[in-house]
Scaffold this active site. Structure first.
Site, PDB file in Angstrom:
ATOM      1  N   TYR A 120      56.148 -28.321 -40.866  1.00  0.00           N
ATOM      2  CA  TYR A 120      57.275 -28.875 -41.817  1.00  0.00           C
ATOM      3  C   TYR A 120      57.989 -29.803 -40.819  1.00  0.00           C
ATOM      4  O   TYR A 120      58.444 -30.791 -41.276  1.00  0.00           O
ATOM      5  CB  TYR A 120      57.956 -27.607 -42.155  1.00  0.00           C
ATOM      6  CG  TYR A 120      59.018 -27.957 -43.064  1.00  0.00           C
ATOM      7  CD1 TYR A 120      58.881 -28.062 -44.283  1.00  0.00           C
ATOM      8  CD2 TYR A 120      60.429 -27.465 -42.597  1.00  0.00           C
ATOM      9  CE1 TYR A 120      59.884 -28.387 -45.284  1.00  0.00           C
ATOM     10  CE2 TYR A 120      61.568 -27.783 -43.648  1.00  0.00           C
ATOM     11  CZ  TYR A 120      61.296 -28.057 -44.723  1.00  0.00           C
ATOM     12  OH  TYR A 120      62.336 -28.375 -45.784  1.00  0.00           O
TER      13      TYR A 120
ATOM     14  N   LYS B 266      58.850 -33.575 -42.151  1.00  0.00           N
ATOM     15  CA  LYS B 266      60.143 -34.081 -42.591  1.00  0.00           C
ATOM     16  C   LYS B 266      60.855 -35.170 -41.634  1.00  0.00           C
ATOM     17  O   LYS B 266      61.458 -36.011 -41.856  1.00  0.00           O
ATOM     18  CB  LYS B 266      61.213 -32.909 -42.425  1.00  0.00           C
ATOM     19  CG  LYS B 266      60.838 -31.863 -43.688  1.00  0.00           C
ATOM     20  CD  LYS B 266      60.987 -32.657 -45.010  1.00  0.00           C
ATOM     21  CE  LYS B 266      60.824 -31.795 -46.163  1.00  0.00           C
ATOM     22  NZ  LYS B 266      61.026 -32.498 -47.772  1.00  0.00           N
TER      23      LYS B 266
END
Length: 309
Positions: free
Chosen positions: A155, A159
Site C-alpha cells: 500500500y 500510494k
C-alpha cells in the site's frame, strides 16, 4: 462554485469515501460515473444520487486493466456526452509484514491502486487532450504513502507512486490546461474502524454524532464528507492554478504536503569515501528523518479497551 455541465468518473465509488466524493460532485451539478466491483452496490449508489436529483450511471468492473479504463470513459461520453473530471479512488488492502507478504498480496494492491490509477488517468487524459477539455485529474493518496506504515509495504509503495505520477502528469498535461493533484484523506473508513486508537471517533461517526474535538482538530481526522469538499474544489474551475500538489484534508484541518527536498547538504573535496562517511556522516547531515506517523496520547475519556481475540 458550480460543476454544472461537467462529467466525472469516480473509481471505487459504490460506498465509503468514493461515494461521498460522487455525491458531492453530483450535488455541485456534475453528472457522475459510479464504479464498483459489486453490481448491487454500484446500482444502489446510482439510485441514491438520482433520488437526490443528480445524474449518474454505473460501471461494474475491477479497476486496473486498460479495458476497464476505456469502459469508464466510454460510459461517461456515451451517457453524458463528455468527460471533464476523473477521481481515482478504488483500492484494496492486503496488510502483512514484509516477510509474510506473498506475491499475490503485493500484486493485487499494486494492480488496483497504482496500475488502476495509471490506466484510468491515461484513458481520461487522452480523451480530454483529444477534445481540448481543460480537465481535472484527482488521485487519492494516503499518509502511508507519505510516511510509511508498519505492515503496508504494498500500500505504501502504491500510494507513494501515485503522488510521483501526479507530479509528472502536472508537467505533461499543463499545456492542455489539465490539472493533476493528489488528495491525502484522513477519515473514518473501513480501515481506520479496525484501529483501536480511532475507536471513539469511529463510534461517534457511526452513531451520527459529532466526533470529539481531539480527533477533528488535533489529529485532523473526520468524516468522508469532510474530504468531499476538497474533491469538489479541485474538480472546479476555481482550482485552475492548483496542480502537481499533494493536499491533506481531514476533520477541521487542511495541509499542503511538501515535495521531497534535501534537508541537509555538505561537501567534501575529493568526494565522500566510506572512511570519510564513517568519520563525518552525522556531522555532515545532522539528525535523521523520522518514519511512520506519530500520534499523541489519547485523552483518558477517549481511550477504549483493545479488542480481545
Amino acid at each position: 462554485m458550480t460543476l454544472a455541465g461537467k462529467v466525472a468518473i469516480i473509481t471505487g465509488s459504490g460506498r465509503g469515501l468514493g461515494l461521498a466524493y460522487a455525491k458531492e460532485l453530483a450535488r455541485q451539478g456534475a453528472a457522475v460515473v459510479i464504479n464498483d466491483v459489486d453490481e448491487a452496490t454500484a446500482d444502489a449508489a446510482v439510485r441514491e444520487i438520482q433520488d437526490a436529483g443528480g445524474r449518474a450511471t454505473g460501471v461494474t468492473a475491477f479497476v486496473g486493466s486498460t479495458e476497464t479504463a476505456d469502459a469508464l470513459v466510454e460510459a461517461a461520453v456515451s451517457t453524458f456526452g463528455r468527460l471533464d473530471i476523473v477521481v481515482t479512488n478504488a483500492g484494496v488492502l492486503r496488510d502483512t509484514v514484509l516477510w509474510k507478504m506473498s506475491d499475490d498480496d503485493f500484486d493485487t494492491v499494486i494492480n488496483v491502486h497504482l496500475r488502476g490509477t495509471f490506466t484510468t488517468v491515461r484513458a481520461a487524459a487522452s480523451y480530454m487532450r483529444a477534445n481540448e477539455i481543460a480537465g481535472r485529474v484527482i488521485c487519492i493518496g494516503s499518509p502511508t504513502g507519505q510516511r510509511g506504515n508498519f505492515g503496508q509495504t504494498n500500500y505504501a509503495a502504491a500510494k507513494a507512486g501515485i503522488v510521483g505520477m501526479v507530479r509528472t502528469w502536472a508537467l505533461e498535461l499543463s499545456r492542455a490546461g489539465i490539472t493533476a493533484n493528489a488528495v491525502i484523506p484522513v477519515a473514518a473508513t473501513a480501515m481506520t474502524a479496525t484501529v483501536p486508537y480511532f475507536a471513539a471517533a469511529v463510534e461517534a461517526d457511526a452513531a451520527g454524532e459529532p466526533m470529539p474535538d481531539f480527533f477533528r482538530h488535533d489529529l485532523g481526522f473526520g468524516t468522508s464528507d469532510d474530504v468531499a469538499g476538497l474533491i469538489a474544489f479541485l474538480a472546479s474551475d476555481a482550482s485552475a492554478r492548483v496542480t502537481g500538489q499533494a493536499i491533506g484534508i481531514g476533520g477541521d484541518r487542511i495541509q499542503l504536503w511538501s515535495h521531497p527536498e534535501p534537508v541537509a547538504t555538505a561537501y567534501r573535496e575529493g568526494g565522500w569515501t566510506a572512511d570519510a562517511l564513517a568519520e563525518g556522516f552525522f556531522d555532515a547531515v545532522g539528525d535523521m528523518q523520522s518514519v511512520g506517523e506519530k500520534f499523541p496520547a489519547l485523552p483518558e475519556d477517549l481511550q477504549r479497551p483493545a479488542p480481545t481475540a
